[in-house]
Write a protein that holds these residues in place. Structure first.
Motif, PDB file in Angstrom:
ATOM      1  N   VAL A  12      -1.170  -5.978  12.467  1.00 14.82           N
ATOM      2  CA  VAL A  12      -0.175  -5.598  12.788  1.00 14.82           C
ATOM      3  C   VAL A  12       0.820  -5.134  11.389  1.00 14.82           C
ATOM      4  O   VAL A  12       0.948  -6.150  10.719  1.00 14.82           O
ATOM      5  CB  VAL A  12       0.653  -6.635  13.325  1.00 14.82           C
ATOM      6  N   ALA A  13       1.093  -4.021  11.490  1.00  9.22           N
ATOM      7  CA  ALA A  13       1.823  -3.567  10.052  1.00  9.22           C
ATOM      8  C   ALA A  13       3.546  -3.629  10.549  1.00  9.22           C
ATOM      9  O   ALA A  13       3.830  -2.654  11.281  1.00  9.22           O
ATOM     10  CB  ALA A  13       1.361  -2.444   9.718  1.00  9.22           C
ATOM     11  N   LEU A  14       4.277  -4.544   9.877  1.00  7.22           N
ATOM     12  CA  LEU A  14       5.524  -4.699  10.572  1.00  7.22           C
ATOM     13  C   LEU A  14       6.556  -4.255   9.460  1.00  7.22           C
ATOM     14  O   LEU A  14       6.210  -3.943   8.344  1.00  7.22           O
ATOM     15  CB  LEU A  14       5.730  -6.175  10.368  1.00  7.22           C
ATOM     16  N   GLY A  15       7.599  -3.510   9.693  1.00  4.97           N
ATOM     17  CA  GLY A  15       8.581  -3.088   9.055  1.00  4.97           C
ATOM     18  C   GLY A  15      10.038  -3.595   9.456  1.00  4.97           C
ATOM     19  O   GLY A  15      10.027  -4.339  10.603  1.00  4.97           O
ATOM     20  N   HIS A  16      11.008  -3.494   8.651  1.00  2.00           N
ATOM     21  CA  HIS A  16      12.378  -3.967   8.896  1.00  2.00           C
ATOM     22  C   HIS A  16      12.887  -4.901   7.900  1.00  2.00           C
ATOM     23  O   HIS A  16      14.060  -4.669   7.151  1.00  2.00           O
ATOM     24  CB  HIS A  16      12.655  -4.602  10.341  1.00  2.00           C
ATOM     25  N   LEU A  17      12.020  -6.079   7.617  1.00  4.08           N
ATOM     26  CA  LEU A  17      12.454  -6.740   6.663  1.00  4.08           C
ATOM     27  C   LEU A  17      12.054  -6.244   5.167  1.00  4.08           C
ATOM     28  O   LEU A  17      10.943  -5.868   5.039  1.00  4.08           O
ATOM     29  CB  LEU A  17      11.746  -8.165   6.655  1.00  4.08           C
ATOM     30  N   HIS A  18      13.076  -6.217   4.300  1.00  4.56           N
ATOM     31  CA  HIS A  18      12.697  -5.604   2.961  1.00  4.56           C
ATOM     32  C   HIS A  18      12.041  -6.448   2.019  1.00  4.56           C
ATOM     33  O   HIS A  18      11.434  -6.152   0.834  1.00  4.56           O
ATOM     34  CB  HIS A  18      13.980  -5.013   2.411  1.00  4.56           C
ATOM     35  N   ARG A  19      11.670  -7.709   2.051  1.00  5.48           N
ATOM     36  CA  ARG A  19      10.914  -8.537   1.237  1.00  5.48           C
ATOM     37  C   ARG A  19       9.498  -8.805   1.899  1.00  5.48           C
ATOM     38  O   ARG A  19       9.188  -8.878   3.085  1.00  5.48           O
ATOM     39  CB  ARG A  19      11.600  -9.978   1.389  1.00  5.48           C
ATOM     40  N   PRO A  20       8.641  -8.218   1.030  1.00  7.73           N
ATOM     41  CA  PRO A  20       7.228  -8.363   1.287  1.00  7.73           C
ATOM     42  C   PRO A  20       6.881  -9.922   1.781  1.00  7.73           C
ATOM     43  O   PRO A  20       7.149 -10.851   1.001  1.00  7.73           O
ATOM     44  CB  PRO A  20       6.277  -7.823   0.129  1.00  7.73           C
ATOM     45  N   GLN A  29       5.794  -4.001  -3.105  1.00 13.43           N
ATOM     46  CA  GLN A  29       4.498  -3.728  -2.992  1.00 13.43           C
ATOM     47  C   GLN A  29       4.216  -2.930  -1.705  1.00 13.43           C
ATOM     48  O   GLN A  29       5.261  -2.718  -0.841  1.00 13.43           O
ATOM     49  CB  GLN A  29       3.763  -4.985  -3.098  1.00 13.43           C
ATOM     50  N   ALA A  30       2.848  -2.708  -1.399  1.00  6.90           N
ATOM     51  CA  ALA A  30       2.438  -2.321  -0.461  1.00  6.90           C
ATOM     52  C   ALA A  30       1.075  -2.916  -0.009  1.00  6.90           C
ATOM     53  O   ALA A  30       0.472  -3.762  -0.895  1.00  6.90           O
ATOM     54  CB  ALA A  30       2.222  -0.825  -0.148  1.00  6.90           C
ATOM     55  N   PRO A  64       0.824  -3.481  -6.171  1.00 10.31           N
ATOM     56  CA  PRO A  64       2.239  -3.535  -6.829  1.00 10.31           C
ATOM     57  C   PRO A  64       2.759  -2.167  -6.998  1.00 10.31           C
ATOM     58  O   PRO A  64       1.679  -1.075  -7.350  1.00 10.31           O
ATOM     59  CB  PRO A  64       1.797  -4.042  -8.091  1.00 10.31           C
ATOM     60  N   LEU A  65       4.159  -1.866  -6.766  1.00  9.35           N
ATOM     61  CA  LEU A  65       4.562  -0.674  -6.901  1.00  9.35           C
ATOM     62  C   LEU A  65       5.525  -0.538  -8.285  1.00  9.35           C
ATOM     63  O   LEU A  65       6.005  -1.627  -8.820  1.00  9.35           O
ATOM     64  CB  LEU A  65       5.599  -0.479  -5.740  1.00  9.35           C
TER      65      LEU A  65
END
Length: 382
Positions: free
Chosen positions: A211-219, A245-246, A263-264
Motif C-alpha cells: 500500500v503506497a500511502l500519501g497525505h502525510l509529509h513525513r516518510p 525520500q522515496a 534519499p532525495l
C-alpha cells in the motif's frame, strides 16, 4: 517488478510566498535518474500531485516535463488525485494519456479497475484510489449512510479485494491518500477530517501486497507493506532538517520482496534561527546557513525597526519572521487568551502600544474611544 513510491508533489506550492517551482522540478525531474539507475518499472504518485485544484499554467508545465522525463527513462507512471487536487481536472484525457504510459486513476466508480502490468512472474494489479471525500464518495459508491473517511475507504477496499478474488495469483498494489492510524503528521498537510473523524485503521488495507500511502509529509513505515513516502520537498519549517525520500519497492513471484529508501536531494535547506536581531546579523556561526530558507524568531524586548529587510541583507532567502520578545506576549498564551474579557478600547490601546512599542497618549486614547463609539453607532444604524 520494481516500483518507486512517491506522493505529495504539491506542484505549485510556495513557502511563505516564495515560489518553489524551480526546486520542485529539480527534485521531481531527478526521479528519472533513479528510474534509469535502479531499473524502475513503475513510478507511483499517491495523491496531491498539484497544490491546488486549479493549478497554474507553470505548474502544469512542470508536471508535463517531469512525466516526459520519467517516460523517456523507461518508467510507466500511475498517479491519483489527493485532497489538494481536482480529480475531474486531473483525470481529463486519462484514456489518451494511458496509451502513452501515464495512468491517471481519478474516477471513484472505477476505483476497482486496476492498471495491469506484466513482468516475468505474471501480472501486477495497481489500484489507484482517488482521495475519497466522504460527502461526495458516499453517493458515488452507493453508501449514503457512510459519513467518515474510514467508511468510504473500507467500501473501496472491499471492491478492490472483490476484483482481486477474480484474479488468482495476481500481485497487488494500492495507492491511497489518507490519514492512517499510527501516522505522524507535519505542519504542512491540509486537515482532511470530517466531523472530527479522519483516522483510518491500517486493517482497512488488508489483503494486498503493498500500500503506497500519501497525505502525510513525513516518510514513515506503519508496517512492512504499508508506508508513507512523504513529500519530496519540505513545505514547512516544521520539516526543517528532515531527510526527504522515496521508497524503492520490489515485487517477486510471491508478492512483496523488498523495500529500500531512496534519499532525495535538498535544493535549499530550511533553517529556523532564534535570537535578537543583532545576534542573528553578527553571529559568525550562522554563516553556513546564509543561503538557506530562513525562519527568524526574534527575541528582542522591543520590536526592531524594519527587521525583514535587515535580515535579508544577510539571509537573502529569509521568508518568515516572528517576534517573540517580552513585548510580544511571549508567555505562551494565545491571542484569544490575552484578549479574553477585555473591552474593545483595551484591545485597541494594547494594539497601538505593541505596534509602536510606546503607550498611547491620553489624547490618542480619547480619539480611539470616539472612533470606536462612531463604529458602534454605525453598526446599530445599519
Amino acid at each position: 517488478m520494481r516500483l518507486l513510491h512517491t506522493s505529495d508533489w504539491h506542484i505549485g506550492r510556495s513557502l511563505h510566498g516564495t515560489d518553489l517551482l524551480a526546486e520542485q522540478e529539480q527534485v521531481l525531474g531527478g526521479f528519472a535518474d533513479v528510474v534509469a539507475a535502479e531499473g524502475v518499472d513503475v513510478v507511483v504518485v499517491a495523491g496531491d500531485v498539484y497544490d491546488r485544484a486549479v493549478p497554474s499554467a507553470d505548474a502544469t508545465a512542470v508536471l508535463s516535463r517531469v512525466v516526459a522525463r520519467l517516460r523517456r527513462a523507461g518508467a510507466t507512471v500511475v498517479l491519483t488525485p489527493g485532497n489538494h487536487d481536482s480529480a475531474r481536472r486531473l483525470g481529463t484525457f486519462s484514456e489518451l494519456l494511458a496509451a502513452g504510459g501515464l495512468h491517471v486513476r481519478a474516477e471513484t466508480p472505477r476505483l476497482d479497475e486496476p492498471v495491469l502490468l506484466t513482468d516475468e512472474h505474471g501480472d501486477v494489479a495497481i489500484y489507484g484510489l482517488p482521495y475519497l471525500e466522504p460527502e461526495v464518495a458516499r453517493f458515488e459508491l452507493g453508501l449514503p449512510s457512510a459519513r467518515s473517511h474510514e467508511a468510504v475507504l473500507a467500501e473501496a477496499m472491499d471492491r478492490v479485494r472483490a476484483d482481486l478474488f477474480l484474479r488468482p495469483g495476481v500481485r497487488s498494489v494500492v495507492l491511497a491518500h489518507a490519514f492512517v492510524g499510527g501516522g505522524q503528521p507535519s505542519e504542512s498537510e491540509r486537515d482532511i477530517s470530517v466531523g472530527g473523524v479522519d483516522l483510518v485503521p491500517a486493517a482497512v488495507f488488508d489483503g494486498v501486497d503493498y500500500v503506497a500511502l500519501g497525505h502525510l509529509h513525513r516518510p514513515q513505515t506503519l508496517s512492512p507493506r504499508l508506508r508513507y513516502s512523504g513529500s519530496p520537498l519540505a513545505y514547512s519549517f516544521g520539516e526543517a532538517g528532515q531527510q526527504k525520500q522515496a521508497w524503492l519497492v520490489d515485487l517477486d513471484a510471491a508478492g512483496l520482496a523488498d523495500v529500500r529508501t531512496v534519499p532525495l536531494p535538498t535544493p535549499r535547506a530550511l533553517t529556523v534561527l532564534t535570537g535578537t536581531l543583532d545576534e542573528l546579523l553578527s553571529d559568525p556561526a550562522h554563516a553556513e546557513v546564509e543561503q538557506h530558507f530562513v525562519s527568524a524568531r526574534l527575541t528582542d524586548a522591543v520590536r526592531p525597526t524594519d527587521p525583514m529587510r535587515r535580515l535579508q541583507a544577510r539571509f537573502p532567502h529569509c521568508v518568515h519572521l516572528e517576534w517573540a520578545g517580552s513585548g510580544a506576549g511571549g508567555d505562551g498564551r494565545s491571542y484569544q487568551d490575552m484578549l479574553r474579557g477585555r473591552s474593545d478600547m483595551e484591545v485597541v490601546d494594547e494594539f497601538v502600544s505593541r505596534v509602536r512599542a510606546v503607550p498611547a497618549t491620553s489624547a490618542e486614547r480619547d480619539l480611539l474611544g470616539r472612533a470606536l463609539a462612531a463604529a458602534a453607532r454605525a453598526e446599530v444604524d445599519a
